[in-house]
Design a protein around this motif. Structure first.
Motif, PDB file in Angstrom:
ATOM      1  N   LEU A 128       7.299  -1.065 -34.044  1.00 48.82           N
ATOM      2  CA  LEU A 128       7.861  -0.279 -35.138  1.00 48.82           C
ATOM      3  C   LEU A 128       8.462  -1.195 -36.196  1.00 48.82           C
ATOM      4  O   LEU A 128       8.257  -0.988 -37.394  1.00 48.82           O
ATOM      5  CB  LEU A 128       8.913   0.696 -34.610  1.00 48.82           C
ATOM      6  CG  LEU A 128       9.634   1.523 -35.667  1.00 48.82           C
ATOM      7  CD1 LEU A 128       8.667   2.450 -36.381  1.00 48.82           C
ATOM      8  CD2 LEU A 128      10.774   2.301 -35.031  1.00 48.82           C
ATOM      9  N   ALA A 129       9.196  -2.213 -35.756  1.00 48.60           N
ATOM     10  CA  ALA A 129       9.817  -3.138 -36.713  1.00 48.60           C
ATOM     11  C   ALA A 129       8.763  -3.865 -37.542  1.00 48.60           C
ATOM     12  O   ALA A 129       8.913  -4.001 -38.769  1.00 48.60           O
ATOM     13  CB  ALA A 129      10.707  -4.137 -35.972  1.00 48.60           C
ATOM     14  N   LEU A 130       7.690  -4.305 -36.909  1.00 53.26           N
ATOM     15  CA  LEU A 130       6.622  -5.003 -37.651  1.00 53.26           C
ATOM     16  C   LEU A 130       5.903  -4.060 -38.610  1.00 53.26           C
ATOM     17  O   LEU A 130       5.564  -4.446 -39.739  1.00 53.26           O
ATOM     18  CB  LEU A 130       5.629  -5.636 -36.677  1.00 53.26           C
ATOM     19  CG  LEU A 130       6.154  -6.812 -35.859  1.00 53.26           C
ATOM     20  CD1 LEU A 130       5.115  -7.255 -34.838  1.00 53.26           C
ATOM     21  CD2 LEU A 130       6.550  -7.953 -36.766  1.00 53.26           C
ATOM     22  N   VAL A 164       5.159  -2.101 -44.236  1.00 58.60           N
ATOM     23  CA  VAL A 164       5.280  -1.034 -45.236  1.00 58.60           C
ATOM     24  C   VAL A 164       6.172  -1.489 -46.382  1.00 58.60           C
ATOM     25  O   VAL A 164       5.825  -1.348 -47.561  1.00 58.60           O
ATOM     26  CB  VAL A 164       5.829   0.260 -44.588  1.00 58.60           C
ATOM     27  CG1 VAL A 164       6.314   1.245 -45.646  1.00 58.60           C
ATOM     28  CG2 VAL A 164       4.771   0.898 -43.714  1.00 58.60           C
ATOM     29  N   TRP A 165       7.327  -2.060 -46.063  1.00 58.78           N
ATOM     30  CA  TRP A 165       8.266  -2.433 -47.116  1.00 58.78           C
ATOM     31  C   TRP A 165       7.822  -3.679 -47.879  1.00 58.78           C
ATOM     32  O   TRP A 165       8.160  -3.849 -49.042  1.00 58.78           O
ATOM     33  CB  TRP A 165       9.681  -2.555 -46.563  1.00 58.78           C
ATOM     34  CG  TRP A 165      10.199  -1.176 -46.314  1.00 58.78           C
ATOM     35  CD1 TRP A 165      10.255  -0.518 -45.130  1.00 58.78           C
ATOM     36  CD2 TRP A 165      10.645  -0.252 -47.314  1.00 58.78           C
ATOM     37  NE1 TRP A 165      10.728   0.763 -45.324  1.00 58.78           N
ATOM     38  CE2 TRP A 165      10.979   0.945 -46.647  1.00 58.78           C
ATOM     39  CE3 TRP A 165      10.793  -0.310 -48.686  1.00 58.78           C
ATOM     40  CZ2 TRP A 165      11.454   2.061 -47.329  1.00 58.78           C
ATOM     41  CZ3 TRP A 165      11.270   0.796 -49.362  1.00 58.78           C
ATOM     42  CH2 TRP A 165      11.597   1.968 -48.683  1.00 58.78           C
ATOM     43  N   LEU A 166       7.017  -4.532 -47.249  1.00 59.47           N
ATOM     44  CA  LEU A 166       6.408  -5.639 -47.984  1.00 59.47           C
ATOM     45  C   LEU A 166       5.403  -5.092 -49.001  1.00 59.47           C
ATOM     46  O   LEU A 166       5.367  -5.545 -50.155  1.00 59.47           O
ATOM     47  CB  LEU A 166       5.715  -6.612 -47.026  1.00 59.47           C
ATOM     48  CG  LEU A 166       5.007  -7.793 -47.675  1.00 59.47           C
ATOM     49  CD1 LEU A 166       6.012  -8.696 -48.384  1.00 59.47           C
ATOM     50  CD2 LEU A 166       4.215  -8.573 -46.644  1.00 59.47           C
ATOM     51  N   THR A 206       8.448   5.573 -43.810  1.00 65.10           N
ATOM     52  CA  THR A 206       9.421   5.184 -42.790  1.00 65.10           C
ATOM     53  C   THR A 206       9.821   6.391 -41.953  1.00 65.10           C
ATOM     54  O   THR A 206       9.901   6.304 -40.718  1.00 65.10           O
ATOM     55  CB  THR A 206      10.662   4.555 -43.451  1.00 65.10           C
ATOM     56  OG1 THR A 206      10.244   3.390 -44.167  1.00 65.10           O
ATOM     57  CG2 THR A 206      11.705   4.182 -42.424  1.00 65.10           C
ATOM     58  N   GLY A 207      10.054   7.533 -42.594  1.00 61.78           N
ATOM     59  CA  GLY A 207      10.387   8.745 -41.848  1.00 61.78           C
ATOM     60  C   GLY A 207       9.272   9.163 -40.901  1.00 61.78           C
ATOM     61  O   GLY A 207       9.516   9.514 -39.744  1.00 61.78           O
ATOM     62  N   GLY A 256       2.772  -3.346 -24.972  1.00 58.15           N
ATOM     63  CA  GLY A 256       3.637  -4.008 -25.937  1.00 58.15           C
ATOM     64  C   GLY A 256       5.015  -3.376 -25.997  1.00 58.15           C
ATOM     65  O   GLY A 256       5.331  -2.427 -25.294  1.00 58.15           O
ATOM     66  N   ASP A 257       5.834  -3.938 -26.852  1.00 62.29           N
ATOM     67  CA  ASP A 257       7.191  -3.451 -27.053  1.00 62.29           C
ATOM     68  C   ASP A 257       7.176  -2.470 -28.228  1.00 62.29           C
ATOM     69  O   ASP A 257       6.888  -2.875 -29.361  1.00 62.29           O
ATOM     70  CB  ASP A 257       8.106  -4.642 -27.348  1.00 62.29           C
ATOM     71  CG  ASP A 257       9.544  -4.230 -27.555  1.00 62.29           C
ATOM     72  OD1 ASP A 257       9.909  -3.112 -27.167  1.00 62.29           O
ATOM     73  OD2 ASP A 257      10.315  -5.053 -28.088  1.00 62.29           O
TER      74      ASP A 257
END
Length: 167
Positions: A114-116, A121-123, A82-83, A108-109
């Motif tokens: 980044l959110a996706l 990553v967290w999934l 994430t960092g 793209g946005d």
């Protein structure tokens, strides 16, 4: 060994020297955009080494001490990723065209991308931690199971077989 290290260091030093030459061609004569470029070149590593890396390290140490064993490695890995992703996304989040335009980059946005990416990553962190909880780790207490290995009795000391190998 010293010769091998020197031979491996020479291309890196040559690339560094070439980068200094190219930056000197860009930077002189000094213009306002050069000051901004120097700010990014100097400020980026300073912010990373002075703020982001220590915060990530402290957060990783705290998480490693607080979390249960199966969750430690995946969560600390997710924190570090994430960092890194935040550092990479910073120029595009700071201003709309924070990097030189490349085909397809600004279609793209960046915030959504980044959110996706962080969600993926967290999934993966969640799935890895759950798999580590469900599937017990392999230990060396029991010998490997093979087709031709004779059975081992539990009353005998470890590595003691009831039959000789090959019989």
């Amino acid at each position: 060994m010293k010769t091998a290290r020197a031979l491996l260091a020479l291309p890196g030093l040559a690339a560094l020297a070439w980068g200094v030459v190219l930056f000197a061609e860009y930077a002189f004569p000094v213009r306002p955009d050069v000051v901004g470029t120097v700010g990014w070149i100097v400020g980026g590593p300073l912010i990373n080494d002075g703020v982001v890396a220590p915060l990530t390290a402290v957060l990783g140490i705290v998480l490693a001490r607080v979390l249960p064993h199966p969750w430690r490695v995946p969560v600390v890995t997710g924190t570090v990723l994430t960092g890194v992703l935040l550092i990479l996304a910073f120029p595009l989040l700071w201003r709309p065209y924070g990097t030189p335009p490349m085909p397809g980059l600004h279609d793209g946005d960046p915030a959504l991308g980044l959110a996706l990416t962080l969600a993926a990553v967290w999934l993966a962190v969640l799935l890895t931690a759950l798999v580590r909880r469900v599937v017990p780790p392999i230990t060396r207490a029991d010998p490997p199971i093979t087709r031709d290995a004779p059975s081992i009795t539990r009353d005998a000391p470890p590595d003691t077989r009831t039959d000789r190998p090959g019989t």
